[in-house]
Design a protein around this motif. Structure first.
Motif, PDB file in Angstrom:
ATOM      1  N   VAL A 135       0.843  -1.205   0.000  1.00 24.60           N
ATOM      2  CA  VAL A 135       0.000   0.000   0.000  1.00 24.60           C
ATOM      3  C   VAL A 135       0.864   1.235   0.000  1.00 24.60           C
ATOM      4  O   VAL A 135       0.626   2.200  -0.749  1.00 24.60           O
ATOM      5  CB  VAL A 135      -0.947  -0.032   1.217  1.00 24.60           C
ATOM      6  N   LYS A 136       1.893   1.251   0.831  1.00 25.37           N
ATOM      7  CA  LYS A 136       2.761   2.425   0.933  1.00 25.37           C
ATOM      8  C   LYS A 136       3.505   2.686  -0.377  1.00 25.37           C
ATOM      9  O   LYS A 136       3.569   3.821  -0.866  1.00 25.37           O
ATOM     10  CB  LYS A 136       3.755   2.225   2.071  1.00 25.37           C
ATOM     11  N   LEU A 137       4.108   1.643  -0.981  1.00 24.60           N
ATOM     12  CA  LEU A 137       4.857   1.813  -2.225  1.00 24.60           C
ATOM     13  C   LEU A 137       3.932   2.204  -3.379  1.00 24.60           C
ATOM     14  O   LEU A 137       4.312   3.002  -4.252  1.00 24.60           O
ATOM     15  CB  LEU A 137       5.598   0.527  -2.566  1.00 24.60           C
ATOM     16  N   THR A 138       2.709   1.673  -3.359  1.00 26.42           N
ATOM     17  CA  THR A 138       1.758   2.027  -4.410  1.00 26.42           C
ATOM     18  C   THR A 138       1.406   3.503  -4.339  1.00 26.42           C
ATOM     19  O   THR A 138       1.312   4.195  -5.371  1.00 26.42           O
ATOM     20  CB  THR A 138       0.499   1.169  -4.277  1.00 26.42           C
ATOM     21  N   GLU A 139       1.234   4.030  -3.125  1.00 27.63           N
ATOM     22  CA  GLU A 139       0.897   5.446  -2.969  1.00 27.63           C
ATOM     23  C   GLU A 139       2.050   6.333  -3.426  1.00 27.63           C
ATOM     24  O   GLU A 139       1.839   7.366  -4.100  1.00 27.63           O
ATOM     25  CB  GLU A 139       0.566   5.724  -1.516  1.00 27.63           C
ATOM     26  N   LYS A 140       3.292   5.954  -3.092  1.00 27.37           N
ATOM     27  CA  LYS A 140       4.444   6.762  -3.510  1.00 27.37           C
ATOM     28  C   LYS A 140       4.605   6.733  -5.026  1.00 27.37           C
ATOM     29  O   LYS A 140       4.930   7.748  -5.642  1.00 27.37           O
ATOM     30  CB  LYS A 140       5.714   6.223  -2.850  1.00 27.37           C
ATOM     31  N   LEU A 141       4.391   5.557  -5.640  1.00 30.28           N
ATOM     32  CA  LEU A 141       4.538   5.451  -7.079  1.00 30.28           C
ATOM     33  C   LEU A 141       3.449   6.239  -7.805  1.00 30.28           C
ATOM     34  O   LEU A 141       3.681   6.792  -8.884  1.00 30.28           O
ATOM     35  CB  LEU A 141       4.490   3.968  -7.508  1.00 30.28           C
ATOM     36  N   ALA A 142       2.284   6.330  -7.185  1.00 30.55           N
ATOM     37  CA  ALA A 142       1.198   7.104  -7.794  1.00 30.55           C
ATOM     38  C   ALA A 142       1.547   8.589  -7.808  1.00 30.55           C
ATOM     39  O   ALA A 142       1.181   9.312  -8.741  1.00 30.55           O
ATOM     40  CB  ALA A 142      -0.102   6.869  -7.035  1.00 30.55           C
ATOM     41  N   LYS A 143       2.273   9.054  -6.778  1.00 35.13           N
ATOM     42  CA  LYS A 143       2.664  10.465  -6.733  1.00 35.13           C
ATOM     43  C   LYS A 143       3.800  10.764  -7.713  1.00 35.13           C
ATOM     44  O   LYS A 143       3.891  11.881  -8.229  1.00 35.13           O
ATOM     45  CB  LYS A 143       3.110  10.825  -5.320  1.00 35.13           C
ATOM     46  N   ASP A 144       4.661   9.759  -7.958  1.00 31.64           N
ATOM     47  CA  ASP A 144       5.800   9.952  -8.868  1.00 31.64           C
ATOM     48  C   ASP A 144       5.888   8.751  -9.800  1.00 31.64           C
ATOM     49  O   ASP A 144       6.636   7.797  -9.547  1.00 31.64           O
ATOM     50  CB  ASP A 144       7.094  10.106  -8.075  1.00 31.64           C
ATOM     51  N   PRO A 145       5.132   8.748 -10.916  1.00 26.00           N
ATOM     52  CA  PRO A 145       5.098   7.591 -11.819  1.00 26.00           C
ATOM     53  C   PRO A 145       6.442   7.236 -12.430  1.00 26.00           C
ATOM     54  O   PRO A 145       6.662   6.091 -12.835  1.00 26.00           O
ATOM     55  CB  PRO A 145       4.098   8.024 -12.893  1.00 26.00           C
ATOM     56  N   LYS A 146       7.390   8.193 -12.517  1.00 22.88           N
ATOM     57  CA  LYS A 146       8.698   7.932 -13.095  1.00 22.88           C
ATOM     58  C   LYS A 146       9.704   7.434 -12.063  1.00 22.88           C
ATOM     59  O   LYS A 146      10.873   7.233 -12.369  1.00 22.88           O
ATOM     60  CB  LYS A 146       9.236   9.193 -13.758  1.00 22.88           C
ATOM     61  N   SER A 147       9.243   7.199 -10.867  1.00 17.27           N
ATOM     62  CA  SER A 147      10.120   6.701  -9.818  1.00 17.27           C
ATOM     63  C   SER A 147      10.495   5.243 -10.077  1.00 17.27           C
ATOM     64  O   SER A 147       9.761   4.495 -10.739  1.00 17.27           O
ATOM     65  CB  SER A 147       9.419   6.822  -8.461  1.00 17.27           C
ATOM     66  N   ARG A 148      11.645   4.843  -9.540  1.00 17.34           N
ATOM     67  CA  ARG A 148      12.093   3.454  -9.673  1.00 17.34           C
ATOM     68  C   ARG A 148      11.549   2.579  -8.544  1.00 17.34           C
ATOM     69  O   ARG A 148      11.966   1.432  -8.398  1.00 17.34           O
ATOM     70  CB  ARG A 148      13.614   3.398  -9.681  1.00 17.34           C
TER      71      ARG A 148
END
Length: 331
Positions: free
Chosen positions: A16-29
């Protein structure tokens, strides 16, 4: 996927946490650790989707591609996993994760050389790696077994061939050729003039082949000689057979008819028959063995017409007899 339940189980807090961060920054690794969490949660399909989307934005992120290869292995997709790991090694020859996975895949596929290269690549970084050492030992055993099989097959082939050659070359392996008596030597091939001189319309003979030269005394061999035009050979065999069995009347008739035919064709010896030719001297006619006592008395001189008729009948009988011999030999 954020916040939803998969197969009746809640998503882990880390997902859940990683999904939320990736949603804020789609170009993140962060898509790589998120895929790892999905894989640990037993959700490889979701991990593949996450990695495929992330690699579109980061096509040269080799760690992400290596993770995708791991996910394919988890799904049992061996060919896809190998392709991903090989692509990683091609771009990053020192990627230890890809080498580890390829070492096992190559070993299972029987590609021992490639498996050894991947093992050595990992051991260069860590010479104490127990897993790679174990794989190398297994590779050594596999290669040794293959060499042993090849050596055994080569030994069998090399041993079997010389034995056959030795048998052929041994002086006593085959019986020495028999010395053929002069009576059984192959006669010279008749010349064209001889064939024309001895040919008659009723014989309809094919060109005679060389007769057998083995030391055999059989009625069939005599018939073969006569079929091929070697009347002397056939007559000699008939006489030897009659010497063993003088009471063989059918064989004596064959001998008499053969001599008669040979006489008419100006070939071979002559024996006494019922009616003597005018030009023949009694002392020049050899008698067959045991034939003196069984020979019928000389016939009374017959009129010229009767003699011609008897001559024609005898020729016809000889023709039928020769045709019968030919048919028996052709079978």
């Amino acid at each position: 996927m954020d916040g939803k339940r998969i197969q009746g189980s809640p998503l882990s807090p880390e997902i859940v946490k990683l999904t939320e961060k990736l949603a804020k920054d789609p170009k993140s690794r962060l898509f790589v650790p998120l895929a790892e969490e999905y894989l640990r949660a037993g959700m490889p399909d979701e991990a593949v989707v996450i990695l495929a989307d992330g690699l579109k934005a980061h096509p040269h992120f080799h760690a992400a591609r290596a993770t995708l290869g791991k996910v394919h292995l988890e799904k049992g997709q061996i060919a896809e996993a190998k392709a991903e790991f090989e692509q990683v090694i091609k771009a990053d020859p020192e990627n230890l994760l890809a080498h580890r996975k390829l070492a096992n895949l190559y070993k299972e596929a029987g590609q021992t050389d490639k498996a050894r290269v991947s093992c050595q690549a990992v051991l260069l970084s860590n010479s104490r790696d127990a897993e790679m050492k174990l794989i190398l030992e297994e590779l050594d055993r596999i290669e040794q077994a293959e060499r042993q099989k090849i050596q055994e097959r080569s030994t069998v082939l090399m041993e079997s061939a010389p034995v056959e050659m030795q048998v052929e070359q041994t002086p006593h392996a085959q019986p020495a050729p028999k010395t053929e008596p002069a009576a059984m030597e192959a006669p010279p091939v008749p010349s064209e003039a001889d064939r024309l001189q001895t040919s008659e319309p009723f014989l309809d003979e094919e060109p005679a082949a060389s007769p057998p030269t083995e030391e055999i005394t059989t009625e069939a061999l005599a018939d073969l000689y006569i079929k091929q035009g070697y009347y002397e050979k056939g007559i000699a065999i008939y006489r030897r057979l009659l010497a063993r069995d003088p009471s063989h009347q059918a064989l004596f008739r064959k001998l008499e008819e053969t001599v008669e035919l040979s006489k008419r064709l100006n070939e071979g010896p002559q024996i006494k028959s019922g009616a003597k030719p005018v030009s023949e001297s009694p002392s020049a006619v050899p008698a067959p063995p045991s034939a003196v006592s069984t020979e019928p008395p000389p016939a009374e001189p017959a009129p010229v017409a009767d003699r011609e008729r008897q001559k024609t009948q005898k020729i016809q009988r000889l023709q039928l007899w020769l045709n019968s011999i030919k048919k028996g030999q052709d079978r």
